[in-house]
Design an enzyme around this catalytic site. Structure first.
Site, short mmCIF file in Angstrom:
data_model
loop_
_atom_site.label_atom_id
_atom_site.label_comp_id
_atom_site.label_asym_id
_atom_site.label_seq_id
_atom_site.Cartn_x
_atom_site.Cartn_y
_atom_site.Cartn_z
N ASP A 80 0.80 -0.91 -0.05
CA ASP A 80 -0.06 0.20 0.03
C ASP A 80 0.88 0.87 -0.15
OD1 ASP A 80 -1.83 1.60 0.04
OD2 ASP A 80 -2.60 0.44 1.81
C1 BGC Z 1 -5.34 3.83 -0.11
C2 BGC Z 1 -4.61 3.12 -0.90
C3 BGC Z 1 -4.65 3.61 -2.42
C4 BGC Z 1 -3.22 3.79 -2.40
C5 BGC Z 1 -3.38 4.72 -3.55
C6 BGC Z 1 -3.36 4.29 0.16
O1 BGC Z 1 -3.73 5.12 0.82
O2 BGC Z 1 -4.70 2.99 1.81
O3 BGC Z 1 -6.28 1.85 -0.74
O4 BGC Z 1 -4.79 1.86 -3.67
O5 BGC Z 1 -3.77 4.84 -1.25
O6 BGC Z 1 -4.06 5.35 -3.82
#
Ligand code: BGC
Length: 905
Positions: free
Chosen positions: A434
């Site tokens: 993530d």
């Molecule tokens: C989120 C993800 C997301 C990523 C990219 C993170 O803060 O938890 O779900 O895909 O950001 O935007």
């Protein structure tokens, strides 16, 4: 008398001179920079502070006066990036005070080395020309091609350097500036022609052996290229959340990765906002999920996106989990089936899916650090099952690890979790972090493949290899997973290295947008859940409706992290926030009018109908309309959990419902509440006031039109809840056991008893059960037929086919959600009262029409996870198969059907 006057004057003079002296003394203290003047090898991030609290600091780097210059800028919390030699001038100001003295710092920054495009190395066929650039503004590049050291007397770079075919080309270059900056290091780029090079594009040949080609390509990479392959490039041209590194000399294109589960999120590019995933799941219609996935793929391809960062598949452990709106359900079976359908729709259309967040990311508070303590049984039965089903049924291209730790280890470095995913569930894709969740090179040993969003810092991996923490082989393994996905993308198949054409696209072409509008509305129509209906809906003989609630008149656009609103919360915030054309978002007011209704929006005094409205206004509104429609909203976004208060009505909302209902009822008229909510809310202490309640979720760009069709009876509601709604939040099994913002650990003490698995033992706590939803018609479960009554456990592939006949016995056409639960009657192991093992939505059944739904149960449908043998076990004995339109046991007993099965060896 005179003396008194004299004294007063003396007093006033001394006071004012004191004040003046004070105001002269009140000068803001000057800014101090965190980096002293001097000569530096790299760019510097400089923070500036003033001792005067609340002072604003302005700066210039072009020599002009920071107090007055038109080029001055405010210093943000991130400080000032000094990229090149300059004088930083700064001043601190505060209202009511004299500005500080101006301070100056002189920085000499070494000029950044020239970098070449495309990159050097072995090429099967040399590129025609090489572009050199330096990130230092105003730098001049000098180069040689004869092997000699470049100086200011060498060839000045003015445009691409032509390469000579058939020979090794060596370019040596230096970047300089005439302002006292130290010259860059000399860099050397060697381009070698090697006709025997194997390229990734060789996988495109009809007879290609992909494994061989990929391994060969990896063996041809330099270590620099390898570390960058497993490290996001963070240079998306498209406004996407992330992207991977391209190596043109080996035919490797970049992959663009974009959010998310509720639609395509790209900065600066418009897309369709779909109903939020929890609402999509409430359709219980996998065909719709597949259609939505396919439509999102079309939008992704239009914008040059290769991989979607969705679906979000974490379990709704607690109704207040910050992202429950972005995930599907409290039940793993629903979660897995919905995700598989969405993924199939997407991937069948050439765009990859990313299952996220693997695993046990069920709350948002302190999500980047929290350690989730959970039993192996709960992991396997509740938290991983969805990922397992989706992996087996849709072969997702990618998975994203969760930010949190699971039993002490972060998601992306978790050996057990990655083994489960790859070896047990059969996942063949790549595992990425993530965003910003990666911390440790060791993860590359444990099955992890790609750090996103990456950017600077990949060199650390080289150190980790040098220090023996990981080996180059660990990277090769990860790169192989990445390249296996790269070769599936359209970008690779078409060998696209420059996406500026895609970047120029701003809006989905209207022909596609119109089709997507219909699908988005269709999804909302099937996801809306009718929770209460006292002979109110569908509306009859209604010409004027009053639309009541502040939210209905509110517009907050655009908003990134929060949940945007335009007359309703049409979508969630954070990475679920799709950029839409605000003009396209249909408000309830507009939708009601297009549905042929007159809409009363204001009181006699011309104020919008909203919270805080008095009793007299309520009477006026009730007199001047046929029905009252109250909108209650709760937004949703990531990064924090919702508070218990958000589950309850505010005092103002409560008073509004009571006053409006009393006024309408005194005239024999009805009141409807629309729940435009990102999570379940409490309804028990106010639902008696109103006549009808609809859950409308965050219904997407066109959701308001769907709500209107349901209210008018153009469409019969067929959504059912995918979560149990408790009477009070205090009754939730997780109440008091959700993380506080700084909490470092949480234990899932409820274990496998999540959602209805818990409430089946405590039905008195339930307001609306899992699987619940009303219709304008009625359904009768007519028969349940099993192809056999004994289940042979010695046969690994044993199945039982269950046929259920359902009839529409009401007056209007409608669809029913048929649910199949399995209960282990005489298990020696502790088991939930029953578990969902099948569901289906009927076609649109006309009054009197029947449909036979077929379910196939296998060994797993009867199994539990045993922590002693670390495997699924089916005990011999009696099992009950229960079918019906809800999970509520009392109702199932009256209206559902059941049959017994004997499992034997
Ligand atoms: C989120 C993800 C997301 C990523 C990219 C993170 O803060 O938890 O779900 O895909 O950001 O935007």
């Amino acid at each position: 008398m005179k003396k008194r006057w004299y004294l007063l004057i003396v007093f006033l003079i001394s006071i004012s001179s004191l004040l003046m002296a004070n105001s002269v003394a009140q000068k803001v203290s000057p800014p101090v920079a965190s980096v002293p003047s001097g000569t530096y090898d790299t760019t510097q991030r400089v923070s500036l502070f003033s001792e005067t609290e609340g002072a604003t600091i302005y700066y210039t780097i072009d020599g002009s006066d920071p107090l007055t210059s038109s080029t001055r800028q405010k210093v943000s919390s991130r400080g000032v990036q000094i990229q090149t030699t300059c004088v930083l001038k700064a001043v601190a100001v505060k209202e009511g005070m004299e500005p500080s003295d101006i301070v100056s710092y002189k920085y000499f920054i070494k000029v950044a080395e020239p970098t070449p495009n495309p990159s050097p190395g072995e090429w099967k066929e040399l590129p025609k020309e090489i572009i050199l650039s330096s990130t230092t503004p105003g730098a001049v590049i000098y180069y040689t091609t004869d092997g000699s050291l470049p100086t200011r007397q060498s060839i000045k770079y003015t445009g691409p350097i032509k390469l000579e075919k058939g020979k090794t080309n060596t370019i040596k270059a230096i970047a300089v500036k005439e302002d006292g900056s130290p010259d860059s290091n000399v860099v050397m780029f060697v381009y070698v022609e090697n006709p025997n090079l194997i390229l990734l594009t060789d996988t495109l040949r009809p007879d290609a052996n992909e494994i061989y080609v990929i391994n060969k390509v990896i063996s041809e990479m330099t270590l620099d290229e390898k570390v960058r392959m497993v490290w996001g490039a963070a240079t998306s041209q498209l406004g996407a959340a992330g992207n991977t590194y391209a190596i043109p000399r080996l035919g490797i294109t970049s992959m663009e990765l974009a959010d998310g589960p509720a639609g395509l999120r790209l900065r600066g590019h418009e897309a369709t906002a779909w109903p939020n995933p929890m609402m999509l799941a409430s359709t219980w219609n996998t065909e719709i999920l597949e259609k939505v996935g396919a439509a999102i793929a079309d939008e992704a391809k239009f914008y040059g996106i290769d991989i979607m960062l969705g679906p979000g598949m974490n379990i709704h452990r607690d109704p207040l989990g910050g992202r429950v709106f972005e995930y599907y359900s409290e039940d793993p079976y629903v979660t897995g089936k919905m995700a598989a359908a969405w993924i199939n729709g997407l991937q069948d259309n050439g765009v990859g899916a990313t299952m996220k967040h693997y695993a046990a990311n069920n709350s948002e508070n302190n999500r980047m650090n929290i350690n989730v303590i959970v039993s192996e049984r709960a992991l396997r039965e509740i938290y991983l099952t969805g990922f397992e089903i989706a992996t087996k049924e849709s072969n997702p291209w990618a998975a994203m690890s969760a930010y949190n730790k699971i039993n002490g280890t972060f998601g992306f470095e978790h050996e057990y979790l990655s083994k489960m995913l790859r070896d047990v569930f059969g996942f063949k894709g790549l595992i990425m972090s993530d965003w910003g969740g990666y911390h440790n090179p060791i993860s590359f040993k444990n099955g992890f493949d790609l750090n996103e969003p990456g950017g600077a810092g990949s060199d650390n991996l080289k150190n980790a290899i040098n220090n023996g923490i990981i080996t180059e082989k660990d990277l090769d393994r990860a790169i192989s997973n990445i390249l296996n996905v790269v070769i599936k993308t359209e970008t690779f198949k078409n060998q696209i290295y420059d996406k500026s054409e895609f970047a120029a696209n701003q809006k989905i072409p209207s022909s596609i947008a119109a089709i997507h509008a219909d699908i988005s509305k269709e999804a909302a129509l099937e996801g809306i859940v009718l929770l209460k209906n006292d002979e109110t809906l569908p509306l009859q003989n209604v010409s004027t409706v009053a639309l009541i609630g502040e939210l209905a008149y509110k517009s907050e656009l655009p908003s990134f992290w929060g949940s945007p609103a335009k007359g309703l919360y049409y979508e969630g915030g954070g990475s679920a926030a799709v950029v839409v054309d605000p003009e396209e978002v249909v408000t309830l007011q507009e939708a009601f009018s297009s549905g042929g209704l007159n809409v009363l929006t204001q009181t006699e005094k011309g104020e919008y109908l909203k919270e805080g409205m008095g009793k007299n206004d309520a009477i006026y509104v009730a007199k001047n309309s046929d029905v009252g429609i109250i909108l209650i909203g709760r937004p949703g976004t990531e990064g924090r959990d919702n508070t218990p208060e958000s589950m309850k009505l505010t005092a103002e909302e409560f008073a509004l419902i009571r006053n409006v209902s009393e006024a309408y009822h005194s005239l024999g008229k009805k009141v409807i509440v629309l729940l435009n909510v990102a999570h379940p809310i409490e309804t028990d202490d106010w639902d008696d006031y109103v006549d009808s309640i609809l859950y409308i979720g965050l219904p997407g760009t066109y959701g308001a039109s769907a709500v209107t069709d349901i209210l008018l009876g153009n469409v019969n509601p067929s959504g059912k809840l995918v979560d149990t709604w408790p009477i009070k939040y205090e009754y939730a099994p997780t109440y008091g056991n959700m993380p506080e913002p700084n909490q470092s650990e949480i234990t899932y003490t409820e274990d496998i008893y999540v959602g209805y698995r818990y409430y089946d033992m405590n039905p008195q706590y339930v307001k609306y059960p899992f699987g619940y939803g009303l219709s304008y018609t009625e359904f009768k479960y007519e028969s349940i037929v099993l192809d056999k009554k004994t289940f042979n456990l010695t046969n690994e592939d044993e199945t039982i086919v269950v046929k259920v006949k359902v009839k529409n016995t009401g007056q209007v056409p409608g669809k029913e959600v048929v649910q199949l639960y399995v209960r282990a009657d005489d298990s020696t192991a502790e088991r939930p009262y029953k578990e969902l093992k099948g569901f289906a939505k009927t076609k649109l059944l006309n009054p009197g029409e029947t449909e036979v739904i077929t379910f196939t149960l296998d060994k797993r449908s009867f199994a539990y996870f045993d922590e002693v043998v670390h495997d699924w076990i089916v005990e011999p004995g009696v099992y009950t198969i229960i079918v019906g339109g809800t999970s509520e046991n009392e109702v199932l007993q009256l209206t559902g059907l059941s049959e017994k099965v004997l499992a034997t060896r």
